[in-house]
Write a protein that holds these residues in place. Sequence first.
Motif, PDB file in Angstrom:
ATOM      1  N   TYR A 185      13.023  38.802  11.580  1.00 16.73           N
ATOM      2  CA  TYR A 185      13.762  39.981  11.128  1.00 16.73           C
ATOM      3  C   TYR A 185      13.072  40.529   9.878  1.00 16.73           C
ATOM      4  CZ  TYR A 185      17.891  38.845  14.013  1.00 16.73           C
ATOM      5  OH  TYR A 185      18.768  38.604  15.060  1.00 16.73           O
ATOM      6  N   GLY A 205      20.399  45.895   5.654  1.00 16.66           N
ATOM      7  CA  GLY A 205      20.612  44.776   6.565  1.00 16.66           C
ATOM      8  C   GLY A 205      19.306  44.359   7.214  1.00 16.66           C
ATOM      9  N   LEU A 206      19.410  43.498   8.201  1.00 14.71           N
ATOM     10  CA  LEU A 206      18.239  42.957   8.868  1.00 14.71           C
ATOM     11  C   LEU A 206      17.959  43.693  10.172  1.00 14.71           C
ATOM     12  CD1 LEU A 206      19.346  40.565   7.028  1.00 14.71           C
ATOM     13  CD2 LEU A 206      18.065  39.089   8.553  1.00 14.71           C
ATOM     14  N   PHE A 244      12.066  37.631   7.394  1.00 12.65           N
ATOM     15  CA  PHE A 244      12.786  36.380   7.618  1.00 12.65           C
ATOM     16  C   PHE A 244      12.527  35.850   9.023  1.00 12.65           C
ATOM     17  CE2 PHE A 244      15.300  36.156   3.823  1.00 12.65           C
ATOM     18  CZ  PHE A 244      15.485  37.467   3.429  1.00 12.65           C
ATOM     19  N   GLY A 277      25.472  30.259  14.891  1.00 13.90           N
ATOM     20  CA  GLY A 277      24.834  30.970  13.807  1.00 13.90           C
ATOM     21  C   GLY A 277      23.349  30.695  13.774  1.00 13.90           C
ATOM     22  N   LEU A 278      22.593  31.677  13.310  1.00 12.43           N
ATOM     23  CA  LEU A 278      21.170  31.501  13.118  1.00 12.43           C
ATOM     24  C   LEU A 278      20.905  30.770  11.808  1.00 12.43           C
ATOM     25  CD1 LEU A 278      19.926  35.077  14.110  1.00 12.43           C
ATOM     26  CD2 LEU A 278      19.842  33.009  15.501  1.00 12.43           C
ATOM     27  N   PHE A 294      18.157  30.657   8.898  1.00 14.63           N
ATOM     28  CA  PHE A 294      17.077  31.484   8.376  1.00 14.63           C
ATOM     29  C   PHE A 294      16.213  30.727   7.373  1.00 14.63           C
ATOM     30  CE2 PHE A 294      17.887  35.855   9.743  1.00 14.63           C
ATOM     31  CZ  PHE A 294      19.181  35.768  10.244  1.00 14.63           C
ATOM     32  N   GLY A 295      14.943  31.137   7.287  1.00 12.97           N
ATOM     33  CA  GLY A 295      14.126  30.720   6.178  1.00 12.97           C
ATOM     34  C   GLY A 295      14.484  31.520   4.934  1.00 12.97           C
ATOM     35  N   LYS A 296      13.814  31.206   3.825  1.00 10.08           N
ATOM     36  CA  LYS A 296      14.125  31.890   2.578  1.00 10.08           C
ATOM     37  C   LYS A 296      13.457  33.237   2.461  1.00 10.08           C
ATOM     38  CE  LYS A 296      15.296  27.802  -0.093  1.00 10.08           C
ATOM     39  NZ  LYS A 296      15.119  27.059  -1.364  1.00 10.08           N
ATOM     40  N   GLY A 297      12.586  33.528   3.397  1.00 13.80           N
ATOM     41  CA  GLY A 297      11.972  34.844   3.405  1.00 13.80           C
ATOM     42  C   GLY A 297      10.618  34.892   2.732  1.00 13.80           C
ATOM     43  N   TYR A 347      29.541  37.706  14.049  1.00 14.17           N
ATOM     44  CA  TYR A 347      29.163  36.684  13.081  1.00 14.17           C
ATOM     45  C   TYR A 347      29.275  37.250  11.660  1.00 14.17           C
ATOM     46  CZ  TYR A 347      26.789  34.659  17.143  1.00 14.17           C
ATOM     47  OH  TYR A 347      26.498  34.141  18.371  1.00 14.17           O
ATOM     48  N   TYR A 379      27.685  36.348   7.773  1.00  9.61           N
ATOM     49  CA  TYR A 379      26.704  35.596   6.995  1.00  9.61           C
ATOM     50  C   TYR A 379      26.834  36.002   5.524  1.00  9.61           C
ATOM     51  CZ  TYR A 379      24.124  34.608  11.351  1.00  9.61           C
ATOM     52  OH  TYR A 379      23.750  34.184  12.602  1.00  9.61           O
ATOM     53  N   GLN A 427      24.371  36.236   1.998  1.00 13.60           N
ATOM     54  CA  GLN A 427      22.997  36.193   1.503  1.00 13.60           C
ATOM     55  C   GLN A 427      23.004  36.361  -0.007  1.00 13.60           C
ATOM     56  OE1 GLN A 427      20.396  39.387   2.807  1.00 13.60           O
ATOM     57  NE2 GLN A 427      18.571  38.156   2.476  1.00 13.60           N
ATOM     58  N   GLY A 466      17.609  33.487   2.277  1.00 12.00           N
ATOM     59  CA  GLY A 466      17.905  34.038   3.586  1.00 12.00           C
ATOM     60  C   GLY A 466      19.399  34.006   3.840  1.00 12.00           C
ATOM     61  N   PRO A 467      19.864  34.737   4.826  1.00 17.77           N
ATOM     62  CA  PRO A 467      21.292  34.716   5.161  1.00 17.77           C
ATOM     63  C   PRO A 467      21.734  33.313   5.575  1.00 17.77           C
ATOM     64  CG  PRO A 467      20.197  36.572   6.208  1.00 17.77           C
ATOM     65  CD  PRO A 467      19.124  35.712   5.646  1.00 17.77           C
ATOM     66  N   PHE A 506      24.896  31.259   7.547  1.00 20.38           N
ATOM     67  CA  PHE A 506      25.984  31.436   8.493  1.00 20.38           C
ATOM     68  C   PHE A 506      27.325  31.036   7.879  1.00 20.38           C
ATOM     69  CE2 PHE A 506      28.289  31.406  12.360  1.00 20.38           C
ATOM     70  CZ  PHE A 506      28.966  30.203  12.468  1.00 20.38           C
ATOM     71  N   TYR A 525      31.978  32.569  13.097  1.00 15.91           N
ATOM     72  CA  TYR A 525      31.621  33.219  14.362  1.00 15.91           C
ATOM     73  C   TYR A 525      32.867  33.407  15.225  1.00 15.91           C
ATOM     74  CZ  TYR A 525      30.526  32.367  19.326  1.00 15.91           C
ATOM     75  OH  TYR A 525      30.508  32.375  20.688  1.00 15.91           O
ATOM     76  N   MET A 554      25.452  39.371  -0.860  1.00 16.73           N
ATOM     77  CA  MET A 554      25.508  40.359   0.223  1.00 16.73           C
ATOM     78  C   MET A 554      26.186  39.675   1.408  1.00 16.73           C
ATOM     79  SD  MET A 554      24.395  43.394   1.466  1.00 16.73           S
ATOM     80  CE  MET A 554      22.712  43.989   1.187  1.00 16.73           C
ATOM     81  N   LEU A 607      26.864  39.899   5.284  1.00 15.42           N
ATOM     82  CA  LEU A 607      26.299  40.542   6.466  1.00 15.42           C
ATOM     83  C   LEU A 607      27.112  40.206   7.705  1.00 15.42           C
ATOM     84  CD1 LEU A 607      22.598  39.628   5.710  1.00 15.42           C
ATOM     85  CD2 LEU A 607      23.475  41.953   5.789  1.00 15.42           C
ATOM     86  N   GLN A 617      21.206  38.698  17.995  1.00 11.44           N
ATOM     87  CA  GLN A 617      22.175  39.177  17.027  1.00 11.44           C
ATOM     88  C   GLN A 617      21.638  40.417  16.324  1.00 11.44           C
ATOM     89  OE1 GLN A 617      23.691  36.045  14.448  1.00 11.44           O
ATOM     90  NE2 GLN A 617      23.668  34.563  16.136  1.00 11.44           N
ATOM     91  N   PHE A 667      22.285  43.093  13.253  1.00 18.88           N
ATOM     92  CA  PHE A 667      22.942  43.045  11.949  1.00 18.88           C
ATOM     93  C   PHE A 667      23.353  44.422  11.451  1.00 18.88           C
ATOM     94  CE2 PHE A 667      22.612  38.727  10.286  1.00 18.88           C
ATOM     95  CZ  PHE A 667      21.802  38.147  11.257  1.00 18.88           C
ATOM     96  N   GLY A 668      24.433  44.437  10.688  1.00 21.18           N
ATOM     97  CA  GLY A 668      24.848  45.631   9.981  1.00 21.18           C
ATOM     98  C   GLY A 668      24.139  45.736   8.645  1.00 21.18           C
ATOM     99  N   GLY A 681      25.379  45.454   5.681  1.00 17.64           N
ATOM    100  CA  GLY A 681      25.871  44.531   4.665  1.00 17.64           C
ATOM    101  C   GLY A 681      26.815  45.165   3.666  1.00 17.64           C
TER     102      GLY A 681
END
Lengths: 114, 114
Positions: A36, A43-44, A90, A101-102, A104-107, B33, B35, B37, B42-43, B45, B48, B89, B91, B103, B105-106, B108
């Motif tokens: 993402y 958002g993502l 990400f 839920g996904l 995520f890495g820290k980006g 979902y 999330y 952040q 990263g986001p 979870f 859900y 944030m 999300l 998924q 995303f909006g 946020g």
Amino acid sequence: AQSVTQPDIHITVSEGASLELRCNYSYGATPYLFWYVQSPGQGLQLLLKYFSGDTLVQGIKGFEAEFKRSQSSFNLRKPSVHWSDAAEYFCAVGPRGGADGLTFGKGTHLIIQP
Amino acid sequence: DTGVSQNPRHKITKRGQNVTFRCDPISEHNRLYWYRQTLGQGPEFLTYFQNEAQLEKSRLLSDRFSAERPKGSFSTLEIQRTEQGDSAMYLCASSLDPTPETQYFGPGTRLLVL
């Protein structure tokens, strides 16, 4: 427990140069894999995803990623970056066999030099 | 398909106040979902829904947090007695059965607790 590692917090690339963002995951089986992109305050947006089949997947905006099971990696690449690619990227993993839920890495923050 | 929408986009509140966020998923998406952040991460979870049923909650979701999706369409996330550590944030994402799922995303809701 599943986890995602993005080793590079920041990457600086000159406009027009190639790009590779690294992603390694830890998971008990082959997960679903995603990249993402997030612009500041937004958002993502989904760039691409891997579920099965061909390990080289194409995404939007000229991005591609390659799934390497032996290395537990899913690196993102682009042959020539544009200034508009500057953003936070990400990598995420999701479980097979049902919704969840996904993780995520820290980006990785991508900076584009003119 | 108008995408996932979230309101408000920004919220500033004082510590101890209650806040409520709304998420409208993509039409006909049955999974929703939430999330969280925080800066530089990263986001993560939170929870859900499958239609109106809340099927999973993360340990991050303390007792001060509650989420609902009363008619299987929009969802609300309420935080009671906000703390400065709740600043983040928030999300929302939605997806459509069956697995594998993607998924979306909006934009946020950014919360700042003073």
